[in-house]
Enzyme design. Structure first.
Site, PDB file in Angstrom:
ATOM      1  N   HIS A   1      40.323  40.619  69.560  1.00 15.74           N
ATOM      2  CA  HIS A   1      40.008  39.764  70.700  1.00 15.74           C
ATOM      3  C   HIS A   1      39.724  40.612  71.934  1.00 15.74           C
ATOM      4  CE1 HIS A   1      42.113  36.123  68.758  1.00 15.74           C
ATOM      5  NE2 HIS A   1      40.822  36.127  68.481  1.00 15.74           N
ATOM      6  N   CYS A   2      38.684  40.256  72.652  1.00 20.00           N
ATOM      7  CA  CYS A   2      38.232  40.999  73.827  1.00 20.00           C
ATOM      8  C   CYS A   2      39.033  40.588  75.062  1.00 20.00           C
ATOM      9  CB  CYS A   2      36.749  40.734  74.059  1.00 20.00           C
ATOM     10  SG  CYS A   2      36.067  41.652  75.452  1.00 20.00           S
TER      11      CYS A   2
ATOM     12  N   HIS B   1      35.548  39.567  63.621  1.00 15.98           N
ATOM     13  CA  HIS B   1      36.823  40.076  63.115  1.00 15.98           C
ATOM     14  C   HIS B   1      36.632  40.797  61.783  1.00 15.98           C
ATOM     15  CE1 HIS B   1      39.325  38.475  66.204  1.00 15.98           C
ATOM     16  NE2 HIS B   1      39.218  37.200  65.850  1.00 15.98           N
TER      17      HIS B   1
ATOM     18  N   CYS C   1      33.345  36.871  76.537  1.00 15.05           N
ATOM     19  CA  CYS C   1      32.733  37.479  75.364  1.00 15.05           C
ATOM     20  C   CYS C   1      32.933  36.581  74.152  1.00 15.05           C
ATOM     21  CB  CYS C   1      33.409  38.833  75.149  1.00 15.05           C
ATOM     22  SG  CYS C   1      32.954  39.725  73.656  1.00 15.05           S
TER      23      CYS C   1
ATOM     24  N   HIS D   1      32.395  34.475  65.710  1.00 13.32           N
ATOM     25  CA  HIS D   1      33.627  35.107  66.179  1.00 13.32           C
ATOM     26  C   HIS D   1      34.418  35.657  64.992  1.00 13.32           C
ATOM     27  CE1 HIS D   1      37.344  35.400  68.696  1.00 13.32           C
ATOM     28  NE2 HIS D   1      37.939  35.055  67.554  1.00 13.32           N
ATOM     29  N   GLU D   2      34.569  34.846  63.941  1.00 12.20           N
ATOM     30  CA  GLU D   2      35.329  35.282  62.766  1.00 12.20           C
ATOM     31  C   GLU D   2      34.621  36.414  62.031  1.00 12.20           C
ATOM     32  OE1 GLU D   2      38.316  34.462  62.608  1.00 12.20           O
ATOM     33  OE2 GLU D   2      38.234  32.790  63.989  1.00 12.20           O
TER      34      GLU D   2
END
Length: 101
Positions: free
Chosen positions: A67-68, A61, A73, A57-58
């Site tokens: 953010h979705c 970014h 997701c 996730h990071e």
């Protein structure tokens, strides 16, 4: 393990990454079931799986993804370890995947 506090006004942080600087950090601390007083017979496996999920996730970014809000997701924001445990492991949705191309 150390918990993350990027600013004194924050109570904790699962992870953090810069959209522009190409750097980020996360901690396994909040993903450890023992942190929440949970006796998990698969503690090490689940800790590693959840930690890798937030690391991905990071990294998203770092590639400029925000953010979705469209689908379940990998890039959904997470507000608690409980939410992350209940949500399971997610992949990038079609919208976020297309943003990487």
């Amino acid at each position: 393990m150390k918990d993350l506090y990027p600013q004194p006004s924050w109570s904790f942080c699962f992870g953090w990454a810069s959209f522009t600087e190409g750097v980020g950090a996360f901690s396994f601390c909040r993903y450890d079931p023992e942190w929440d007083g949970i006796d998990d017979p698969n503690r090490e496996q689940n800790l590693l799986m959840r930690g890798c999920h937030i690391m991905c996730h990071e990294i998203g970014h770092q590639f400029g993804l925000r953010h979705c809000i469209y689908y379940e997701c990998l890039m959904n924001g997470i507000m608690s370890a409980e939410e992350q445990r209940d949500g399971g492991i997610r992949l990038l949705c079609p919208v976020c995947h297309k943003k990487l191309k």
